[in-house]
Design a protein around this motif. Structure first.
Motif, PDB file in Angstrom:
ATOM      1  N   ARG A 187      32.046  52.010  47.280  1.00  0.00           N
ATOM      2  CA  ARG A 187      33.951  51.601  47.343  1.00  0.00           C
ATOM      3  C   ARG A 187      33.831  50.386  45.940  1.00  0.00           C
ATOM      4  O   ARG A 187      34.748  50.236  45.436  1.00  0.00           O
ATOM      5  CB  ARG A 187      33.858  50.570  48.330  1.00  0.00           C
ATOM      6  N   GLY A 218      33.571  54.513  43.947  1.00  0.00           N
ATOM      7  CA  GLY A 218      35.048  54.929  44.312  1.00  0.00           C
ATOM      8  C   GLY A 218      36.475  54.261  43.010  1.00  0.00           C
ATOM      9  O   GLY A 218      36.424  53.643  41.799  1.00  0.00           O
ATOM     10  N   TYR A 266      40.421  54.304  42.312  1.00  0.00           N
ATOM     11  CA  TYR A 266      41.674  53.966  43.177  1.00  0.00           C
ATOM     12  C   TYR A 266      42.799  53.587  42.026  1.00  0.00           C
ATOM     13  O   TYR A 266      42.549  53.442  40.936  1.00  0.00           O
ATOM     14  CB  TYR A 266      41.260  52.708  43.527  1.00  0.00           C
ATOM     15  N   GLU A 267      43.808  53.765  41.644  1.00  0.00           N
ATOM     16  CA  GLU A 267      44.947  53.111  41.337  1.00  0.00           C
ATOM     17  C   GLU A 267      45.230  51.566  41.990  1.00  0.00           C
ATOM     18  O   GLU A 267      45.586  51.411  43.073  1.00  0.00           O
ATOM     19  CB  GLU A 267      46.271  54.034  41.736  1.00  0.00           C
ATOM     20  N   THR A 307      43.930  55.083  37.470  1.00  0.00           N
ATOM     21  CA  THR A 307      42.742  54.626  38.208  1.00  0.00           C
ATOM     22  C   THR A 307      42.024  54.136  36.871  1.00  0.00           C
ATOM     23  O   THR A 307      41.755  53.779  36.029  1.00  0.00           O
ATOM     24  CB  THR A 307      42.069  56.090  38.482  1.00  0.00           C
ATOM     25  N   THR A 324      37.697  51.668  38.746  1.00  0.00           N
ATOM     26  CA  THR A 324      37.017  51.556  39.332  1.00  0.00           C
ATOM     27  C   THR A 324      36.852  49.748  39.838  1.00  0.00           C
ATOM     28  O   THR A 324      37.630  48.878  39.133  1.00  0.00           O
ATOM     29  CB  THR A 324      35.048  51.447  39.029  1.00  0.00           C
ATOM     30  N   ARG A 358      48.024  55.356  48.408  1.00  0.00           N
ATOM     31  CA  ARG A 358      47.795  56.250  47.970  1.00  0.00           C
ATOM     32  C   ARG A 358      48.117  57.216  47.319  1.00  0.00           C
ATOM     33  O   ARG A 358      48.818  58.195  47.870  1.00  0.00           O
ATOM     34  CB  ARG A 358      46.568  56.366  48.853  1.00  0.00           C
ATOM     35  N   ILE A 411      46.203  50.922  49.185  1.00  0.00           N
ATOM     36  CA  ILE A 411      45.436  49.973  48.961  1.00  0.00           C
ATOM     37  C   ILE A 411      45.166  49.250  48.070  1.00  0.00           C
ATOM     38  O   ILE A 411      47.005  48.839  47.090  1.00  0.00           O
ATOM     39  CB  ILE A 411      44.828  51.184  47.276  1.00  0.00           C
ATOM     40  N   THR A 435      44.571  44.952  47.399  1.00  0.00           N
ATOM     41  CA  THR A 435      43.440  44.402  46.299  1.00  0.00           C
ATOM     42  C   THR A 435      44.041  42.758  45.674  1.00  0.00           C
ATOM     43  O   THR A 435      45.391  42.503  45.533  1.00  0.00           O
ATOM     44  CB  THR A 435      43.024  45.119  45.267  1.00  0.00           C
ATOM     45  N   GLU A 455      40.847  49.254  51.930  1.00  0.00           N
ATOM     46  CA  GLU A 455      41.319  50.659  51.864  1.00  0.00           C
ATOM     47  C   GLU A 455      42.686  51.136  53.152  1.00  0.00           C
ATOM     48  O   GLU A 455      41.433  50.849  54.315  1.00  0.00           O
ATOM     49  CB  GLU A 455      39.883  51.885  52.140  1.00  0.00           C
TER      50      GLU A 455
END
Length: 564
Positions: free
Chosen positions: A272, A276, A278-279, A398, A400, A477, A488, A490, A509
Motif C-alpha cells: 500500500r 496502491g 489512491y485519491e 490519483t 501513490t 473510495r 481513505i 491520510t 484504508e
C-alpha cells in the motif's frame, strides 16, 4: 658384590665366571605397575580422540565428497542485506539436509529404532513407506548441529548428509514488503530480492539499506494496534529524510513472513505504500497553495471574500467539508481550515497548464523510479476546467503514497528535488533546486498551524517538543465510476517545522468509527473524549501519527540529529 639402596636390591654373583642377574622383590614392582597404568590411561584417551577425529573426518569428507554441491551452493549464494545499523534483514546461511538411501539400508528395523530415539516425533509410518517405495528421500531438512552429531554417530551408510545454502529472513514479517521473496530456484520474485537479483548473486559484501530496524518495529506496532482499533482493511506508513530521500521506515499492512516461501496472490497483501493507487483528498490542497506561491500569483495573506459554501461544475456540486467555515478567508486560512471552495478559487488563478506542470515537477503525475518494482502508476488524468477544480482538493486525481511523500519533501526542504531510496549510497549527487525559495518557508509555517491551532484539522498530532506540521486528507473510495462511503484517510506530517528533517505519512484504508476509543488531547488541558466524532483523517490517521512520533521521536532526536 652387592649394592644396597632404600627401595631395591640387586645381587651380582660370579660363579664359574658366569654372571647371574637377580632382581629382588621390592617396591620397584609397584612403580612399574603405576607407569604401565598411566601409559594405559594415555592410550585410552588417545584412542577416544582418534575416534572423534575419524567422526569429524566423516563430516569433512562429506564436504570434500560434495564439491559438486559446492557448485550448487555458489548458484544459491546471495549477498546479505542489512539495515543502516548492520542488523541482518536477509542472510544466506549454510544448512545440512539428511537424506536416506533406501538401497543402502542393511537393517530397516534397527535403523528405524535408532532414528526414533533421536527424532521421536516424526511420522514413522510415512518413513517406512518411503523406505519401501523410494530409492532416496529426505529425512530431516536443516538439521541442527546437535542432531547432526547424533545421527552421524549411528554410522549407517544409508544416511547421507547434503550441504546447501539457505536464504533466511531474521526479521520475519518486519521488512517483507521491502525485501520481498525468492523462489525455489533462487531467483528474486518481489521486493529488493527481485530488483537487485543479479547484483545479489555476484556481490560478496552485504547490501546496506537506509531503513532502521528499531524504527520500523515501532511504526509497525502502532499501525497494527490502530488497525484493530479502527477496523481497517490495511494501512501504510513511510518515514523519509526530506533532504536525502533516505527512507527510514516503510510499512504496509497486512504483511507476510518470507521464510514460509508462500505464493502471495491475495490482493490484501499489496504494498500500500508504493503500489496502491489512491485519491488522497485534501492533502492535495498543500500542492495547490504551493503552486500558487511558487508562481507568485498570491501571498499567504491574500484574501478571498464571499466564498460560497457550494458551487457546481458541469452539473456536479462541490461543497465545503465544513459548512461552518467562514466566507472570508486568506490563502493561509483556506489551507489551515481545509477549505474546498477556496482551493478551487486558488487553482483557477493558477490555471490548468501551470498546475499540471507543478504537479509533474514534484513527482505526482508520472510513475516514480524506485528501488523496488512494486510501484503503482497514477491513472491518467483528463484535464479541463472541472477536473482542475476537483484536483485542487484531491478529488478525482490519483497517485501513490510514496509520491505524496516525495512531493511534500520537495515543498518543505527548500524546493530541492530528491529521489526516495531504500539503498544506502556513499555519494549523493548534487540536488537540483526546482521550486522558489519562499515556498518552503511559507508552506511549512502554515502546516505547523494546522496542528498547533484550534482552527486546524490535526490537533491530535501536536506532540510536545517535535514541532509537527502537516495536512489531513479524507477521501471517499471510488468504485465502478462512482463513490462509496468507504474512506481513505491520510495524514502527511512534517517535523520539526523550524528546520524540516522528516516527512511521516500515515494512511488508513477503510477505517471505521470506534465508539469506545478514548482520545487524550495534547493541549495541556488533560481533556479526554470517548468515541470518534467522525470517520475522518483528523480523528484516526492524525491520532496514529501522534502515537508513532511519541515512540520514534526520541530515537530520531538522539540518533539522527544531523541532517544528511
Amino acid at each position: 658384590m652387592s649394592e644396597n639402596s632404600n627401595n631395591s636390591k640387586i645381587v651380582l654373583e660370579n660363579k664359574n665366571n658366569n654372571f647371574l642377574y637377580k632382581r629382588s622383590k621390592s617396591n620397584l614392582n609397584i612403580n612399574f605397575n603405576r607407569i604401565a597404568f598411566i601409559f594405559f590411561i594415555f592410550f585410552i584417551i588417545s584412542l577416544i580422540y582418534s575416534v572423534h577425529l575419524i567422526h569429524l573426518g566423516s563430516r569433512s569428507s562429506k564436504q570434500e565428497n560434495t564439491k559438486n554441491i559446492g557448485i550448487t551452493s555458489n548458484k544459491l549464494f546471495r549477498a546479505d542485506i542489512i539495515d543502516r545499523n548492520g542488523n541482518f534483514l536477509a542472510k544466506t546461511v549454510s544448512s545440512i539436509d539428511i537424506g536416506i538411501s533406501s538401497q543402502k539400508v542393511i537393517d530397516k528395523k534397527k535403523l528405524l529404532i535408532n532414528l526414533k530415539y533421536i527424532f521421536p516425533f516424526k511420522d514413522y509410518e510415512k518413513i517406512k513407506r518411503n523406505l519401501d517405495e523410494k530409492n532416496f528421500f529426505y529425512f530431516e531438512k536443516k538439521i541442527s548441529d546437535e542432531n547432526y552429531e547424533k545421527i552421524m554417530m549411528l554410522g549407517d551408510k544409508s544416511i547421507q548428509p547434503e550441504e546447501s545454502l539457505v536464504r533466511i529472513y531474521p526479521q520475519k514479517n518486519l521488512f517483507s514488503h521491502i525485501i520481498g521473496q525468492i523462489d525455489t530456484d533462487n531467483n528474486g520474485i518481489s521486493g529488493l530480492e527481485k530488483s537487485l537479483d543479479e547484483n545479489l548473486k555476484v556481490r560478496q559484501e552485504p547490501v546496506e539499506l537506509t531503513v532502521d530496524k528499531n524504527i520500523q518495529f515501532l511504526v509497525r506496532n502502532q499501525l497494527i494496534k490502530f488497525n484493530e482499533i479502527f477496523k481497517t482493511i490495511g494501512s501504510a506508513a513511510i518515514l523519509m529524510n526530506v533532504n536525502s530521500g533516505e527512507i527510514l521506515s516503510l510499512v504496509s499492512l497486512p504483511d507476510y513472513n518470507p521464510n514460509k516461501r508462500e505464493t502471495i496472490n491475495d490482493l490484501k497483501f499489496i504494498n500500500r505504500a508504493t503500489k496502491g493507487i489512491y485519491e488522497f483528498g485534501s492533502v492535495f490542497k498543500t500542492f495547490t497553495l504551493a503552486a500558487a506561491l511558487n508562481e507568485k500569483i498570491i501571498e499567504p495573506n491574500t484574501e478571498f471574500v464571499d466564498l460560497p459554501k457550494k458551487i457546481s461544475c458541469a452539473g456536479f456540486p462541490i461543497r465545503e467539508y465544513d459548512m461552518d467555515i467562514p466566507s472570508n478567508l486568506t490563502a493561509e486560512q483556506i489551507l489551515i481550515r481545509s477549505g474546498n471552495i477556496g482551493s478551487v478559487k486558488i487553482a483557477q488563478k493558477i490555471g490548468i497548464e501551470n498546475f499540471k506542470l507543478f504537479l509533474s515537477k514534484i513527482g505526482i503525475l508520472d510513475e516514480i523510479n524506485f528501488d523496488i518494482e512494486e510501484i503503482g502508476k497514477p491513472i491518467q488524468f483528463n484535464w479541463g476546467k472541472c477536473p482542475l477544480a476537483t484536483a485542487s482538493f484531491g478529488h478525482g486525481i490519483t497517485t501513490t503514497l510514496l509520491q505524496v511523500v516525495k512531493a511534500y519533501s520537495i515543498i518543505v526542504n527548500g524546493g530541492f528535488n530528491i529521489n526516495p531510496t531504500l539503498i544506502k549510497k556513499e555519494n549523493i549527487s548534487k540536488k537540483q533546486k526546482i521550486l522558489n525559495s519562499n515556498v518552503s518557508k511559507e508552506i511549512t509555517s502554515i502546516l505547523r498551524k494546522i496542528v498547533s491551532t484550534k482552527e486546524g484539522t490535526a490537533n491530535l498530532a501536536n506532540v510536545e517538543g517535535y514541532q509537527i506540521g502537516g495536512k489531513t486528507g479524507t477521501a471517499n473510495r471510488s468504485f465502478d465510476g462512482g463513490y462509496t462511503n468507504k474512506k481513505i484517510n491520510t495524514f502527511i506530517s512534517v517535523f520539526p517545522t523550524s528546520k524540516p528533517k522528516y516527512v511521516l505519512a500515515v494512511m488508513l484504508e477503510e477505517p471505521k468509527i470506534n465508539e469506545e476509543y478514548v482520545y487524550h488531547f495534547r493541549d495541556g488541558s488533560n481533556f479526554k473524549l470517548k468515541g470518534s466524532p467522525r470517520n475522518t483523517a483528523g480523528w484516526n490517521s492524525v491520532e496514529v501519527t501522534g502515537h508513532i512520533v511519541e515512540e520514534i521521536g526520541p530515537i530520531l532526536a538522539t540518533k539522527y540529529h544531523e541532517v544528511n
